[in-house]
Design a protein around this motif. Sequence first.
Motif, short mmCIF file in Angstrom:
data_model
loop_
_atom_site.label_atom_id
_atom_site.label_comp_id
_atom_site.label_asym_id
_atom_site.label_seq_id
_atom_site.Cartn_x
_atom_site.Cartn_y
_atom_site.Cartn_z
N VAL A 67 -4.19 13.62 6.04
CA VAL A 67 -2.98 12.81 6.23
C VAL A 67 -3.35 11.47 6.87
O VAL A 67 -2.92 10.41 6.41
N LEU A 68 -4.16 11.51 7.90
CA LEU A 68 -4.59 10.29 8.59
C LEU A 68 -5.32 9.35 7.62
O LEU A 68 -5.17 8.12 7.70
N GLY A 69 -6.08 9.92 6.68
CA GLY A 69 -6.84 9.14 5.71
C GLY A 69 -5.98 8.36 4.73
O GLY A 69 -6.50 7.58 3.93
N HIS A 70 -4.68 8.54 4.78
CA HIS A 70 -3.78 7.70 3.98
C HIS A 70 -3.48 6.39 4.68
O HIS A 70 -2.85 5.51 4.10
N PHE A 71 -3.95 6.26 5.92
CA PHE A 71 -3.69 5.05 6.71
C PHE A 71 -4.96 4.38 7.22
O PHE A 71 -5.02 3.16 7.27
N HIS A 117 -19.64 7.48 3.44
CA HIS A 117 -19.35 8.31 4.61
C HIS A 117 -17.87 8.35 4.97
O HIS A 117 -17.49 9.08 5.87
N LEU A 118 -17.04 7.55 4.28
CA LEU A 118 -15.62 7.48 4.62
C LEU A 118 -14.74 7.66 3.38
O LEU A 118 -15.09 7.26 2.29
N TRP A 119 -13.57 8.27 3.61
CA TRP A 119 -12.54 8.45 2.58
C TRP A 119 -11.27 7.80 3.09
O TRP A 119 -10.90 7.96 4.25
N GLU A 120 -10.62 7.04 2.23
CA GLU A 120 -9.33 6.44 2.56
C GLU A 120 -8.53 6.42 1.27
O GLU A 120 -9.00 5.91 0.25
N ALA A 121 -7.37 7.02 1.27
CA ALA A 121 -6.61 7.28 0.05
C ALA A 121 -6.32 6.05 -0.80
O ALA A 121 -6.31 6.14 -2.02
N ALA A 125 -14.17 13.59 -0.45
CA ALA A 125 -12.99 14.19 0.17
C ALA A 125 -13.14 14.11 1.68
O ALA A 125 -14.25 13.98 2.19
N PRO A 126 -12.02 14.19 2.41
CA PRO A 126 -12.13 14.24 3.86
C PRO A 126 -13.03 15.41 4.28
O PRO A 126 -12.98 16.47 3.67
N ALA A 127 -13.85 15.20 5.29
CA ALA A 127 -14.84 16.20 5.71
C ALA A 127 -14.23 17.21 6.67
O ALA A 127 -14.74 17.42 7.77
N ALA A 156 0.83 -1.21 0.00
CA ALA A 156 0.00 0.00 0.00
C ALA A 156 0.86 1.26 0.00
O ALA A 156 0.59 2.21 -0.74
N LEU A 157 1.91 1.27 0.81
CA LEU A 157 2.81 2.43 0.85
C LEU A 157 3.54 2.61 -0.48
O LEU A 157 3.75 3.74 -0.93
N ALA A 158 3.93 1.52 -1.11
CA ALA A 158 4.62 1.60 -2.40
C ALA A 158 3.70 2.18 -3.47
O ALA A 158 4.11 3.01 -4.28
#
Length: 194
Positions: free
Chosen positions: A99-103, A150-154, A89-91, A13-15
Motif C-alpha cells: 500500500v505504501l508503495g503506491h505513494f 532495489h525499489l518498487w513504486e506502483a 514486487a514489494p519485498a 498520479a492518483l488519477a
Amino acid sequence: MALGRGGVSLVIALAVMASSCQTEDKRPLPHYTSNGRGVAPTNAAENKSNRYFIEFRSRYALTYGHTYVVFGRADKSGKMINPEVAGLAPASDNAAPYVLGHFIPVPASTGATDGDLEEQYRSASWRVMLTDDEYSDTVAYIRKLQATTHLWEATVYNCNAFVADIARHMGYKAPGIWLRPQQFIATLREMNTG
C-alpha cells in the motif's frame, strides 16, 4: 484553492492509479508461443535449435495482478525444465509496504512470488523461443536488472516496468506501465507479433 506543481502531479498520479484499477481482468487468455522473430517455429531444425525460452506472464492476485518472466529450457513437448522466475514486487508478504508503495518507493524483491508457477493463477502469457546466444544475452540482462533494482513504486517503477525493460533489451516494443498485468502482457504480444 490553487494546486501547486507538486499537487497537480499528485492528482495526475492518483488519477492514473485509479483508472488502471477500474478495469477487470478477463478469463485466462490463451498461451502464445513464438520464436524471436514473432512467429511460431515451423520446422524440426528450428524447433531443435530453440530449446530455450522466455515467457512474459501475468497472473491473478488479490489486487490487480502481477507481471513477471519465466525463463529456462523446454523439452521436446514444450514442458519447462527447471524454470526460473524474475519479477519486481514489494519485498514483504505484509500488505503495508504494498500500500505504501503506491505513494513512495519501497524495498523490492526481484525473484519468484507466491503463485507465479501455478497454472490456475496465470491470466496471460507469451512464450518466445530463443537460440543459445539470445538466451545467454537475455539471462545476463535479467541478472543485471535483478542486481541493480532495489525499489518498487506502483506509478514509477512497478512489475510492468521491470518486464518492459527486459522486453526492450530483447528488441521488442513495450506498452505503458500503467496497464493491468493481463492487459500489459496481451498488449506486449500484440505489439510485437501483429
